[in-house]
Design a protein around this motif. Structure first.
Motif, PDB file in Angstrom:
ATOM      1  N   ILE A 124       0.834  -1.210   0.000  1.00  0.00           N
ATOM      2  CA  ILE A 124       0.000   0.000   0.000  1.00  0.00           C
ATOM      3  C   ILE A 124       0.869   1.261   0.000  1.00  0.00           C
ATOM      4  O   ILE A 124       1.832   1.358   0.771  1.00  0.00           O
ATOM      5  N   PRO A 125       0.528   2.249  -0.837  1.00  0.00           N
ATOM      6  CA  PRO A 125       1.249   3.532  -0.826  1.00  0.00           C
ATOM      7  C   PRO A 125       0.602   4.505   0.154  1.00  0.00           C
ATOM      8  O   PRO A 125      -0.423   4.212   0.770  1.00  0.00           O
ATOM      9  N   GLY A 126       1.191   5.687   0.277  1.00  0.00           N
ATOM     10  CA  GLY A 126       0.609   6.728   1.127  1.00  0.00           C
ATOM     11  C   GLY A 126       1.523   7.932   1.213  1.00  0.00           C
ATOM     12  O   GLY A 126       2.631   7.936   0.678  1.00  0.00           O
ATOM     13  N   GLN A 172       8.705  10.216   5.397  1.00  0.00           N
ATOM     14  CA  GLN A 172       7.261  10.029   5.523  1.00  0.00           C
ATOM     15  C   GLN A 172       6.849   9.414   6.854  1.00  0.00           C
ATOM     16  O   GLN A 172       5.655   9.321   7.149  1.00  0.00           O
ATOM     17  N   ILE A 173       7.820   8.998   7.663  1.00  0.00           N
ATOM     18  CA  ILE A 173       7.517   8.463   8.988  1.00  0.00           C
ATOM     19  C   ILE A 173       7.357   9.628   9.955  1.00  0.00           C
ATOM     20  O   ILE A 173       8.272  10.446  10.121  1.00  0.00           O
ATOM     21  N   VAL A 174       6.199   9.720  10.581  1.00  0.00           N
ATOM     22  CA  VAL A 174       5.913  10.835  11.491  1.00  0.00           C
ATOM     23  C   VAL A 174       5.656  10.308  12.903  1.00  0.00           C
ATOM     24  O   VAL A 174       5.468   9.108  13.110  1.00  0.00           O
ATOM     25  N   VAL A 192       7.438  -0.476   5.861  1.00  0.00           N
ATOM     26  CA  VAL A 192       8.807  -0.722   5.423  1.00  0.00           C
ATOM     27  C   VAL A 192       9.442   0.599   5.028  1.00  0.00           C
ATOM     28  O   VAL A 192       8.967   1.280   4.112  1.00  0.00           O
ATOM     29  N   SER A 193      10.490   0.985   5.738  1.00  0.00           N
ATOM     30  CA  SER A 193      11.243   2.201   5.429  1.00  0.00           C
ATOM     31  C   SER A 193      12.698   1.804   5.214  1.00  0.00           C
ATOM     32  O   SER A 193      13.073   0.653   5.480  1.00  0.00           O
TER      33      SER A 193
END
Length: 209
Positions: A124-126, A172-174, A192-193
């Protein structure tokens, strides 16, 4: 984001996916086709692995079944259709690749909602994610709508729930609590980063055997 850094993170994320046990064990999956204009994590390496395989892993390749998105209208309706080769894809009005109405053999591609077997994994994207599994989409609701419909099918057929995995650049990780949540939002099971895989639920409870 610097193009060189983006490319490095794309490679790191896809390598983590390819090495993950939940990817190696899956036989059927849904995955998005990345679009550079939308600044999504690249999935080309993962999709190529599934579609092309390798001469050393031909049996595994034939067992994998891939479904990718096709947006049917602007009312959040998205289908996941089976493809077996990149020739099955065409560019839509936004220049995003998606399955053609007919595949390369002139057959109508299978809709995952009509398949006889469940998928094990959904990539999944975001726009943003946190470590509790919250996801910020683009506001169209396409994925949340599809995931809810698919979970209803899973429940009706008494299938195991697929493993929901989001692919995320480091930026994009907050922090937890910053992403707004509505009743229609569904959390992911893992993010997954480039720095690794963040599991938000135990893998063994979500991946079908």
């Amino acid at each position: 984001m610097d193009p060189i850094l983006r490319s490095r993170e794309d490679d790191a994320i896809q390598n983590l996916v390819l090495d993950a046990p939940w990817f190696k064990s899956c036989r059927r999956l849904c995955a998005y086709i990345s679009c550079a204009a939308l600044r999504e994590v690249d999935t080309s390496k993962v999709l190529s692995y599934i579609l092309e395989g390798s001469s050393e892993d031909i049996d595994s390749r034939t067992r994998n079944k891939l479904y990718v998105p096709r947006v049917e209208d602007k009312n959040t309706f998205m289908r996941m259709l089976n493809i077996s080769r990149t020739d099955d894809l065409i560019a839509n009005s936004m220049n995003i690749l998606e399955p053609a109405p007919y595949d390369s053999t002139r057959n109508v591609p299978e809709d995952v909602m009509l398949a006889n077997e469940p998928v094990d994994l959904i990539l999944i994207p975001g726009l943003a994610f946190d470590k509790t599994g919250r996801r910020l989409g683009r506001g169209g609701g396409y994925y949340d709508s599809f995931l809810k419909r698919y979970l209803e099918l899973v429940k009706d057929r008494n299938w195991n729930k697929p493993f929901f995995v989001a692919l995320s650049y480091s930026v994009q990780i907050v922090d937890d609590g910053l992403i707004p949540v509505t009743p229609n939002d569904l959390p992911v099971d893992a993010v997954v980063s480039p720095s690794g895989i963040i599991l938000t639920v135990p893998v063994e409870n979500t991946v079908s055997s």
